[in-house]
Enzyme design. Structure first.
Site, short mmCIF file in Angstrom:
data_model
loop_
_atom_site.label_atom_id
_atom_site.label_comp_id
_atom_site.label_asym_id
_atom_site.label_seq_id
_atom_site.Cartn_x
_atom_site.Cartn_y
_atom_site.Cartn_z
N SER A 140 -111.22 -45.40 0.40
CA SER A 140 -112.30 -45.10 1.78
C SER A 140 -114.01 -44.61 1.64
O SER A 140 -114.44 -44.89 1.11
CB SER A 140 -111.32 -44.14 2.49
OG SER A 140 -112.08 -44.79 4.25
N ASP B 27 -107.76 -55.20 7.21
CA ASP B 27 -108.36 -54.31 7.59
C ASP B 27 -109.41 -54.18 7.98
O ASP B 27 -110.03 -54.44 8.69
CB ASP B 27 -109.33 -53.75 6.08
CG ASP B 27 -109.61 -51.94 5.98
OD1 ASP B 27 -109.38 -52.03 7.28
OD2 ASP B 27 -110.14 -51.70 4.70
N HIS C 84 -105.67 -50.32 5.99
CA HIS C 84 -106.92 -49.75 5.51
C HIS C 84 -105.52 -48.94 5.01
O HIS C 84 -105.24 -48.02 5.70
CB HIS C 84 -107.50 -48.85 6.74
CG HIS C 84 -108.55 -48.17 6.53
ND1 HIS C 84 -109.93 -48.61 4.89
CD2 HIS C 84 -109.13 -47.09 6.01
CE1 HIS C 84 -110.42 -47.84 4.93
NE2 HIS C 84 -109.66 -47.08 5.46
#
Length: 393
Positions: free
Chosen positions: A193, A319, A348
């Site tokens: 991320s 996502d 995610h």
């Protein structure tokens, strides 16, 4: 008898439901966008990229995958050694090492391959995805070091500065520190991320001077504007945006004494979205004229041509943090050293598979295979991507 027949009918309904759900969520092979050379290398040494990914059938969509991962994933037992290092601005960084001193394949500490792991926003070395990554790497005999984001590793802030996706000075400090300790050991970077954004921005900033042999990113937000817009959709705002903003504000409150010298803490704590937090805190703290300037600088998608090491990037099409239309497909098609791997589902940092997705999932298996491939076949990887750099030997 009526109870028995009713139970059979109920059982049939449940069986039909889960069968239909399983059929719906049995996905094909993930889409791999890259050069022919990189593709051949991955298919040979990292075969998971060509395997069918079937997400957990009862996890409906990306939001469910994202939430369930937090609730169900196990926490592998990992014992870290903590180290605090100084930064150029007078601050400090908390590093958590898994030295793997029992490594049979690499008994010499000086040459043991090392994986640098960069967690996501508000994350640290205790996140389940980090612990699973360390477990995967340790099985191959490798060493890991986790760079905790400033203010999230249990350390005190010594200066009124935290972190942002565009500022790669902390990553560079850690890379130089690790290579200074183990100059003969190959180093690979893995970012999740926001950690992936930091890693990609570091690679773009350093170019051929990056001191790592390869990189892996998972669930990167490629365009900060598009990610912000996606997270501000009503459902995503309710499920994710407010929670993450609350965690960020909690960290600001914890370090209030040092931060109030640089920003209006009370104004920051009224933020209810990540964009509001970045407008009031991040962009101000790092000297940007506006949040838009910060988001433009933080977005790694357009910087990919500046990278000079092999990079594998995993994203899910559903996502909620990183919309599919922002994926750098064109760049991956043109660049010999960048591979974009896209699954239809996964959310995610989810990528949950199997009926009981508490253990290692698709993302963890990809991590383990790519790290092994990059370290054990580094010369083949460089040749496949047409890049120079260190050898893993």
């Amino acid at each position: 008898k009526r109870w028995f027949c009713g139970s059979r009918q109920l059982g049939s309904l449940f069986s039909a439901f889960f069968l239909n759900a399983a059929c719906l969520f049995v996905c094909g092979v993930p889409t791999l966008v890259c050069s022919d050379g990189f593709r051949a290398f991955l298919q040979r040494h990292c075969p998971v990229v060509a395997e069918r990914f079937s997400p957990t059938p009862w996890c409906w969509g990306g939001r469910m995958q994202t939430l369930v991962r937090v609730l169900l994933k196990t926490n592998p037992a990992v014992t870290y050694r903590n180290e605090l290092i100084q930064t150029g601005d007078g601050g400090q960084l908390s590093l958590d090492w898994f030295d793997n001193t029992d490594s049979a394949r690499y008994p010499q500490c000086s040459s043991r391959p090392t994986v640098l792991i960069l967690p996501g926003l508000t994350g640290n070395s205790q996140q389940t995805y980090v612990l699973h990554a360390v477990q995967q790497a340790s099985r191959h005999g490798y060493r890991c070091v986790v760079m905790n984001n400033r203010g999230f590793g249990g350390e005190e802030l010594l200066t009124p500065l935290t972190f942002c996706a565009a500022n790669t000075s902390d990553v560079e400090t850690v890379v130089n520190h690790v290579k200074g300790l183990f100059p003969q050991a190959p180093l690979l970077g893995a970012g999740v991320s926001l950690g992936g954004m930091l890693l990609l921005n570091y690679l773009a900033h350093k170019g051929r001077d990056a001191k790592i042999i390869a990189a892996l990113t998972m669930s990167v937000s490629w365009d900060s504007f598009e990610s912000s817009a996606s997270l501000e959709q009503p459902i995503n705002k309710l499920l994710f945006n407010r929670h993450l903003t609350s965690n960020l504000c909690r960290a600001v409150k914890r370090h209030r004494k040092i931060l109030e010298n640089a920003i209006d803490v009370d104004y920051v704590l009224k933020a209810r979205t990540i964009r509001e937090f970045d407008e009031r805190f991040t962009s101000v703290l790092f000297g940007y004229k506006s949040c838009s300037d910060y988001y433009r600088d933080a977005s790694p998608g357009y910087k990919l041509p500046r990278t000079s090491v092999p990079v594998l990037c995993l994203n899910a099409a559903d996502d909620p943090f990183s919309p599919e239309h922002a994926f750098p497909v064109t760049a991956a098609q043109r660049l010999p050293n960048v591979a974009l791997l896209v699954t239809s589902h996964g959310g995610h940092i989810g990528f949950l598979e199997g009926p009981f997705p508490s253990g290692a999932g698709y993302m963890d298996r990809l991590f383990g295979q790519f790290v092994w491939a990059a370290f054990e076949h580094s010369a083949d990887l460089r040749a496949a991507c047409g890049v120079g750099g260190e050898t893993a030997e």
